[in-house]
Design an enzyme around this catalytic site. Structure first.
Site, PDB file in Angstrom:
ATOM      1  N   ASP A 221       0.833  -1.202   0.000  1.00 16.59           N
ATOM      2  CA  ASP A 221       0.000   0.000   0.000  1.00 16.59           C
ATOM      3  C   ASP A 221       0.874   1.262   0.000  1.00 16.59           C
ATOM      4  OD1 ASP A 221      -1.558  -2.193   0.613  1.00 16.59           O
ATOM      5  OD2 ASP A 221      -2.837  -1.102   2.010  1.00 16.59           O
TER       6      ASP A 221
ATOM      7  N   HIS B 138      -0.730   4.731  -0.147  1.00 16.62           N
ATOM      8  CA  HIS B 138      -1.480   5.708   0.663  1.00 16.62           C
ATOM      9  C   HIS B 138      -0.914   7.126   0.582  1.00 16.62           C
ATOM     10  CE1 HIS B 138      -4.555   3.214   2.355  1.00 16.62           C
ATOM     11  NE2 HIS B 138      -3.718   2.378   2.946  1.00 16.62           N
TER      12      HIS B 138
ATOM     13  N   HIS C 125      -9.480   1.315  -0.856  1.00 17.67           N
ATOM     14  CA  HIS C 125      -9.568   2.772  -0.781  1.00 17.67           C
ATOM     15  C   HIS C 125      -9.935   3.369  -2.134  1.00 17.67           C
ATOM     16  CE1 HIS C 125      -8.256   3.928   3.352  1.00 17.67           C
ATOM     17  NE2 HIS C 125      -7.944   2.638   3.342  1.00 17.67           N
TER      18      HIS C 125
ATOM     19  N   HIS D  78      -2.743  -4.467   2.107  1.00 18.13           N
ATOM     20  CA  HIS D  78      -3.925  -4.147   2.903  1.00 18.13           C
ATOM     21  C   HIS D  78      -3.667  -4.052   4.398  1.00 18.13           C
ATOM     22  CE1 HIS D  78      -8.136  -3.698   3.792  1.00 18.13           C
ATOM     23  NE2 HIS D  78      -8.230  -4.847   4.411  1.00 18.13           N
TER      24      HIS D  78
END
Length: 243
Positions: free
Chosen positions: A20, A22, A77, A194
């Site tokens: 991830d 982000h 997301h 995740h």
């Protein structure tokens, strides 16, 4: 939207997977530079969650549209952003997204939101990469089937369980929670993200590689041909934060 994207063997360079992101693309670029990543011949595969939480979520479109060596899965997301745009900020989906790092999305105009939603909608749920040592499957969160070909067929054909399986692929933490070490058949390895971990967890032939580069951890790059990690797995450190 192609639910599955397939990539042939990279005959000129290396293939890496990363967990991830982000909204921390600057940190990711630093990790690529440290690994000697060559965008002329190497490829990078993201297991999703490009946006939310970090300060650079707006850069997701640049990486997806202008870096031909970068390929990503649709994480939960991205899915929340899509559903938020369709339902509106006041919807249940919008509220869930907002409290999970999606504030950047609601600072955009409706036209800009629509552009990001469209880009994210084009991302696949699964990626397959052929390597010299066998096929590697990528999924955002978890593999809900004991057979990779079975999962691919269900997702691709859109059978009665497809939506349920897709949700598991994007949201589940089952394998990590239960330390399930069963092997997923029909594939050399499965790569997932995740769940933020202190370091890569290998359960059966499933590699969980979200080592919290977007928090106070580091980005791990997994070589898909050799299944070696940069940085290497430290046998003295358990992958679970609570262990």
């Amino acid at each position: 939207m192609n639910k599955i994207r397939r990539f042939e063997i990279n005959t000129t360079g290396r293939d890496f997977a990363v967990g991830d992101i982000h909204g921390h693309f600057t940190r990711l670029q630093a990790a690529l530079d440290a690994a000697g990543f060559d965008p002329a011949v190497d490829r990078l595969f993201s297991v999703g969650d490009l946006v939310d939480r970090g300060p650079e979520s707006l850069d997701a479109d640049d990486w997806l549209l202008r870096k031909p060596w970068f390929h990503a899965i649709r994480g939960n997301h991205e899915q929340m952003a899509i559903e938020s745009y369709e339902g509106g900020k006041g919807s249940r989906q919008g509220s869930l997204h907002f409290i999970n790092g999606g504030a950047w999305f609601y600072a955009l105009s409706s036209i800009e939101q629509g552009c990001y939603s469209s880009i994210f909608s084009d991302l696949p749920l699964l990626i397959e990469v052929q390597t010299a040592t066998g096929r590697v499957g990528l999924v955002h969160a978890d593999c809900p089937c004991n057979s990779w070909p079975e999962l691919v067929e269900a997702i691709e054909l859109g059978n009665s369980e497809a939506d349920h399986l897709a949700a598991i692929c994007q949201w589940s933490r089952h394998r990590l929670q239960y330390q399930d070490r069963s092997v997923v058949e029909g594939v050399r390895a499965v790569v997932a993200g995740h769940t933020p971990l202190r370091q890569v967890a290998v359960l059966g032939n499933v590699y969980h590689i979200d080592t919290a580069g977007w928090m106070d951890g580091h980005f791990t790059l997994l070589n898909l041909a050799t299944l070696e990690c940069i940085p290497p797995i430290n046998p003295k450190i358990h992958w679970d934060w609570e262990a």
